[in-house]
Each structure stands twice: as structure tokens, then as C-alpha cells.
Design an enzyme around this catalytic site. Structure first.
Site, PDB file in Angstrom:
ATOM      1  N   ASP A  75      -5.572   5.463   0.673  1.00 57.49           N
ATOM      2  CA  ASP A  75      -5.826   4.183   0.025  1.00 57.49           C
ATOM      3  C   ASP A  75      -7.129   3.598   0.571  1.00 57.49           C
ATOM      4  OD1 ASP A  75      -5.331   2.843   2.399  1.00 57.49           O
ATOM      5  OD2 ASP A  75      -3.492   1.875   1.740  1.00 57.49           O
TER       6      ASP A  75
ATOM      7  N   ASN B 272       1.725  -4.483  -7.318  1.00 62.22           N
ATOM      8  CA  ASN B 272       2.991  -3.767  -7.486  1.00 62.22           C
ATOM      9  C   ASN B 272       4.018  -4.627  -8.211  1.00 62.22           C
ATOM     10  OD1 ASN B 272       2.304  -1.293  -6.103  1.00 62.22           O
ATOM     11  ND2 ASN B 272       2.371  -2.461  -4.210  1.00 62.22           N
ATOM     12  N   SER B 273       4.116  -5.894  -7.828  1.00 64.20           N
ATOM     13  CA  SER B 273       5.047  -6.808  -8.497  1.00 64.20           C
ATOM     14  C   SER B 273       4.649  -7.009  -9.955  1.00 64.20           C
ATOM     15  CB  SER B 273       5.081  -8.160  -7.781  1.00 64.20           C
ATOM     16  OG  SER B 273       5.663  -8.036  -6.497  1.00 64.20           O
TER      17      SER B 273
ATOM     18  N   GLN C  99      14.063  -6.041  -5.881  1.00 62.42           N
ATOM     19  CA  GLN C  99      13.220  -6.625  -6.921  1.00 62.42           C
ATOM     20  C   GLN C  99      13.241  -5.830  -8.225  1.00 62.42           C
ATOM     21  OE1 GLN C  99       9.443  -8.567  -5.954  1.00 62.42           O
ATOM     22  NE2 GLN C  99       8.409  -7.071  -7.255  1.00 62.42           N
TER      23      GLN C  99
ATOM     24  N   ALA D  85      -5.386 -12.631  -0.901  1.00 61.64           N
ATOM     25  CA  ALA D  85      -6.032 -11.385  -1.332  1.00 61.64           C
ATOM     26  C   ALA D  85      -6.606 -11.562  -2.739  1.00 61.64           C
ATOM     27  CB  ALA D  85      -5.070 -10.205  -1.223  1.00 61.64           C
ATOM     28  N   GLU D  86      -6.321 -10.602  -3.652  1.00 59.49           N
ATOM     29  CA  GLU D  86      -6.907 -10.643  -4.994  1.00 59.49           C
ATOM     30  C   GLU D  86      -5.963 -11.257  -6.017  1.00 59.49           C
ATOM     31  OE1 GLU D  86      -4.162  -7.291  -5.767  1.00 59.49           O
ATOM     32  OE2 GLU D  86      -5.041  -8.283  -4.036  1.00 59.49           O
ATOM     33  N   GLN D  87      -4.908 -11.931  -5.564  1.00 60.96           N
ATOM     34  CA  GLN D  87      -3.849 -12.362  -6.468  1.00 60.96           C
ATOM     35  C   GLN D  87      -4.322 -13.383  -7.506  1.00 60.96           C
ATOM     36  OE1 GLN D  87      -0.834 -13.498  -3.617  1.00 60.96           O
ATOM     37  NE2 GLN D  87      -0.711 -11.403  -2.829  1.00 60.96           N
TER      38      GLN D  87
ATOM     39  N   GLU E  38       5.766  -3.964 -11.939  1.00 62.03           N
ATOM     40  CA  GLU E  38       7.228  -3.958 -12.097  1.00 62.03           C
ATOM     41  C   GLU E  38       7.642  -4.958 -13.166  1.00 62.03           C
ATOM     42  OE1 GLU E  38       9.222  -4.493  -8.367  1.00 62.03           O
ATOM     43  OE2 GLU E  38       8.425  -2.630  -7.517  1.00 62.03           O
TER      44      GLU E  38
ATOM     45  N   HIS F   9       3.834 -14.014  -6.901  1.00 61.98           N
ATOM     46  CA  HIS F   9       2.521 -14.136  -6.266  1.00 61.98           C
ATOM     47  C   HIS F   9       1.459 -13.301  -6.979  1.00 61.98           C
ATOM     48  CE1 HIS F   9       4.032 -10.346  -5.013  1.00 61.98           C
ATOM     49  NE2 HIS F   9       3.036 -10.070  -4.200  1.00 61.98           N
TER      50      HIS F   9
ATOM     51  N   HIS G 141       0.826  -1.205   0.000  1.00 63.04           N
ATOM     52  CA  HIS G 141       0.000   0.000   0.000  1.00 63.04           C
ATOM     53  C   HIS G 141       0.864   1.260   0.000  1.00 63.04           C
ATOM     54  CE1 HIS G 141      -2.972  -2.726   2.371  1.00 63.04           C
ATOM     55  NE2 HIS G 141      -3.015  -2.976   1.076  1.00 63.04           N
TER      56      HIS G 141
END
Length: 478
Positions: A120, A375-376, A356, A394-396, A379, A371, A22
Site C-alpha cells: 500500500d 472502505n466504509s 458493519q 485524512a481524505e474523508q 461497503e 465518516h 489499509h
């Protein structure tokens, strides 16, 4: 710059909830306003149970001039509010609720007027606080646009559907969007009797109160859901405020530690696009059994890899959410015996954390086992690296499906009902296919297209740049 010139700058405040997933996008948004649009920013930081990674970020000497971090005092005895079976979002919501009791006095202490407060999803108590102070509140939705559309539809689903959403026989049809398999919906709405669902529903039901909603995406990445939010009658009738797609905002100017420099030096010695980067975000953890299967799957694939290893947890897939950056144990003791020796020279195991963004940007990195946190995901996309999707919480799962079936930059492991464990042979097969096969080549081509598209969106004249500029000009005109 004189004090008078500094005071003349427009002043915007930010307020993220805890968790680096976040904090990072709001931090990058704030930096963009300071560096590119000459704003002064006050960034309110919830310090209760702050992670090592959070402390390192805000105590860095690299904060730009005009960026002012404001610490919200820690909540005393916060643990007394928690129970052992409490899930992440419930803990998060309570931590934010108690911390924001300090917000009115902190806002009133600011020496210059605040044009807007950007929050957020889990900081919606700020609407009532800021209404009394005549400060407009904007929401920055830090996850995918498809999740935002689903979240805006959730109060309607809550009224119209009996029982659990996950038991619905048909895909869930968010208006104007591609259908969502019930298995893929975010964890927070899979058990409507749990407090976590009630907290999530409360926060998303307040989204229409925002003066505007920023999303960390752009037209080429999520065209269907962005079009739905802007044009579909359902969202117009709620009604929702203007939606501003300003992404991709990802971590910039990553500080590379001595340990990080060693990882990048190892990458320098590897062939182009030959290394699989394996990490499960800032909060993700595997079970002990799954970590063993992953390790041997990597070994059997015979591919080069960097594995960010973390203490496993058989209790929760998000066990590291609140303590990211803490190297409390040597992860090598949790890996199967003989694994490190067998993969020496071909694989690199690092504890808990790695730079990362720098690794994804390295020419030797060929794929990303991730995952699929948002954000990942951004990127990976902005650096043109294809993904092996391994969603945890979560929402992955929603993100993984969209990336594989709509965007074309990821592959998912096949879901076997009642079998949560991904076996080493399946891992070996998937890694080989992505690193060596035609599917991997196709995803790399698509990744490079989106990498170029993201650059265009963010540069002057691009869709994200112009979307942000329209709000910036509004704030400056006030």
C-alpha cells in the site's frame, strides 16, 4: 492437494501498513487471488503495536488454504521514535520504516519464487528492497481514485505553489479531474511545514516506480478520475504505470461474534429500511461536546438507530486508529445522562465495534451516518445504502464531496466557517430528511443502481474482473 501441486501455484506476496483501513482491502485482494485464481499468497503483517482487530483477523481459523500470514517481528522500543505531538501518518511511516528492516531476510526465506509484492501507499521502502531481489512491486491504492490522481499531481503542486494549498483562492484543478475545494483536500497536505506532509509527499512521489497500480474502484463509480489516469497527457507524461481498477473489494465472510449476533437479531425486529446505522470507522472519534450533540440529535429525530459509541477525544479525530477493537471502557458513561433510557427500544447503543458489513447488508438498515472512509464508502455503495457524510480526518472530506455532488449517494452537513460543531437541531433535520424525505428515496434508488453495477463489474466479463484477470494471466505466464 499434494505439496508438489501447492508449489506449482504462482506465488504473490502482500504488504500493508498498519491500520484496518489499509489491511482489509489488501486482505480481500489476497483472498480473491487464492480462492478465485488458485494462487499461493504470503501476507506480511506488521505486528508492532498491532490492534486487537488485526490480531483477531490473522489468528482466525477461517483463513483460506493457500493464504499464509507472515509476521514481521515487532520493533523494539518503538515509542522511543515518537513524540507526543506526532501525527498519525508520521507515526505510521516510522513504524513501517523500522519494521521493513526485517523484510529482506523474510523475502529470502520464502521457499518459492515471488512473482510480485503488492504494497500500500506507506510501504514504499519496499521498492529499493525488492529491486535488489528482482521482485516486481505493485501498489494497491486503498483510497479513492480521485485522491490517487491528486496525489500523483502533488509533486507538481509542491514545485509550483508557494504557501499553503488550503489558502488558495480557487479550487485545485487536478488534470482531467473535477476541481477540488481547498477546504476538502486531505489533512496530510494542509500544513506543508509538518513532517506528516513530507512523509506523504515522499510516498506518493514513489508511485510511478510501481510495475502497476491497483485501485479499489470501478468505472461507474469514478468515471472521470479513472479516465483521466488512463488518458490525460499529464499522467502519461509522468509517466505512471498501468492502472487496474479491480473494485469494489470489501470485507467478505465477516465473523459475527455473540455480541454481533445480538445486534442483527435486534435488526430482525425492525421494519425494512427504518434504521440509521451510525459509526465513524475503525479510527474515528468525536469530541465530548460533539458526541453529546449527536446523541440528542438522534433522540430528537425520533428515528430508529444503531450507534457504535466510542470514548470521545478532544485531542484527535483519529484517536482510535491504532487500537481499534479494544473495548477499554463502557461507552455509555460518555453519553449524555438520560439518553439511553429515552431512546430505549428505538435505539441500540453498542460499544466500540459492530459487524458493519452485516449491518449494511441487512434489509432493516435504511441509511448510514459515516465518516466516509473509502472502505466504509464501498461497503455502503455495494449494499445500496445511502449515506449521511460526516468526514473527520485524512481524505474523508474529498470522499464526502464526491459522493454527494458527483455520485449521488450521500448528503453533507452544511459547512459553517469557524464553527466545527454540528448542532443537535441540524443533526435531527438531516436524519429526518434522509430517513423520511424525497432526498433519501432518490439516494436509495441511486444506491441500488450502483449495487447492481458493482456486481456486474466483479462478475466474469465485468470490467473489474477482466482488469484483474489480465494481470493474473501475466503473473501465471511468468
Amino acid at each position: 492437494m499434494t505439496i508438489a501441486e501447492e508449489i506449482e501455484k504462482p506465488h504473490v506476496a502482500f504488504l500493508p501498513s498498519p491500520g484496518m483501513g489499509h489491511i482489509t482491502p489488501l486482505f480481500e485482494f489476497a483472498r480473491r487471488l487464492v480462492i478465485h485464481h488458485d494462487f499461493h499468497v504470503s501476507f506480511f503483517v506488521i505486528t508492532t503495536d498491532a490492534s486487537a482487530a488485526q490480531n483477531e483477523l490473522f489468528r482466525s481459523e477461517n483463513l483460506p488454504s493457500g493464504f499464509h500470514a507472515v509476521e514481521i517481528p515487532p520493533v523494539e522500543n518503538i515509542s522511543s521514535f515518537f513524540t507526543e505531538d506526532m501525527r498519525v501518518v508520521t507515526r505510521l511511516a516510522i513504524m513501517v520504516r523500522e519494521s521493513l528492516k526485517h523484510l529482506p531476510s523474510l523475502l529470502m526465506k520464502q521457499q518459492r519464487p515471488i512473482e510480485a509484492l503488492i504494497i500500500d501507499l506507506f510501504c514504499t521502502d519496499a521498492y529499493e528492497i525488492c529491486q535488489k531481489l528482482s521482485i516486481p512491486v505493485y501498489s494497491f491504492f486503498t483510497a479513492s481514485t480521485i485522491l490517487m490522481a491528486f496525489s500523483l499531481y502533488l509533486p507538481t503542486l509542491d514545485r509550483e505553489v508557494d504557501g499553503e494549498f488550503v489558502d488558495l483562492p480557487e479550487p485545485i484543478q487536478t488534470p482531467g479531474c473535477n476541481p477540488i475545494c481547498p477546504h476538502d483536500i486531505l489533512d496530510q497536505v494542509k500544513d506543508r511545514k509538518n513532517d506528516e506532509y513530507k512523509w506523504y509527499l515522499l510516498h506518493v512521489s514513489r508511485l510511478p516506480l510501481a510495475a502497476g497500480i491497483f485501485v479499489n474502484s470501478w468505472d461507474d463509480l469514478e468515471p472521470v478520475s479513472l479516465k483521466a489516469l488512463k488518458e490525460n497527457l499529464f499522467f502519461q507524461n509522468i509517466p505512471i504505470p498501468p492502472v487496474h481498477a479491480i473494485g469494489p473489494l470489501i470485507k467478505q465472510d465477516e465473523v459475527v461474534t455473540e455480541k454481533g449476533a445480538e445486534i442483527l437479531a435486534w435488526l430482525d425486529d425492525q421494519p425494512p429500511e427504518s434504521v440509521l446505522f451510525v459509526v465513524f470507522g475503525s479510527g474515528g472519534t468525536l469530541t465530548s461536546e460533539q458526541l453529546t450533540e449527536l446523541a440528542w440529535g438522534l433522540e430528537m429525530s425520533q428515528q430508529r438507530f444503531i450507534l457504535v459509541a466510542r470514548k470521545p477525544s478532544d485531542a484527535s479525530a483519529s484517536a482510535a486508529f491504532f487500537n481499534v477493537g479494544s473495548d477499554e471502557n463502557n461507552p455509555l458513561i460518555y453519553l449524555p445522562e438520560g439518553f439511553v433510557k429515552k431512546t430505549e427500544g428505538r435505539g441500540l447503543v453498542v460499544p466500540s465495534w459492530a459487524p458493519q458489513a452485516a449491518i449494511l447488508n441487512h434489509p432493516s438498515t435504511g441509511a448510514f451516518l459515516s465518516h466516509c472512509g473509502w472502505n466504509s464508502t464501498l461497503e455502503s455503495v455495494i449494499h445500496g445504502v445511502p449515506m449521511i457524510a460526516w468526514p473527520l480526518y485524512a481524505e474523508q472530506r474529498m470522499n464526502a464531496t464526491v459522493l454527494a455532488e458527483e455520485v449521488g449517494v450521500a448528503v453533507k452537513f452544511p459547512v459553517v466557517p469557524g464553527e466545527p460543531l454540528i448542532c443537535r437541531k441540524e443533526i435531527e433535520k438531516m436524519v429526518r430528511n434522509v430517513m423520511e424525505g424525497e432526498k433519501g428515496k432518490a439516494m436509495r434508488r441511486r444506491g441500488k443502481e450502483l449495487k447492481e453495477s458493482a456486481k456486474i463489474a466483479l462478475n466474469s466479463g465485468g470490467s473489474s474482473y477482466e482488469s484483474l484477470c489480465s494481470v493474473v494471466q501475466f503473473w501465471k505466464s511468468k
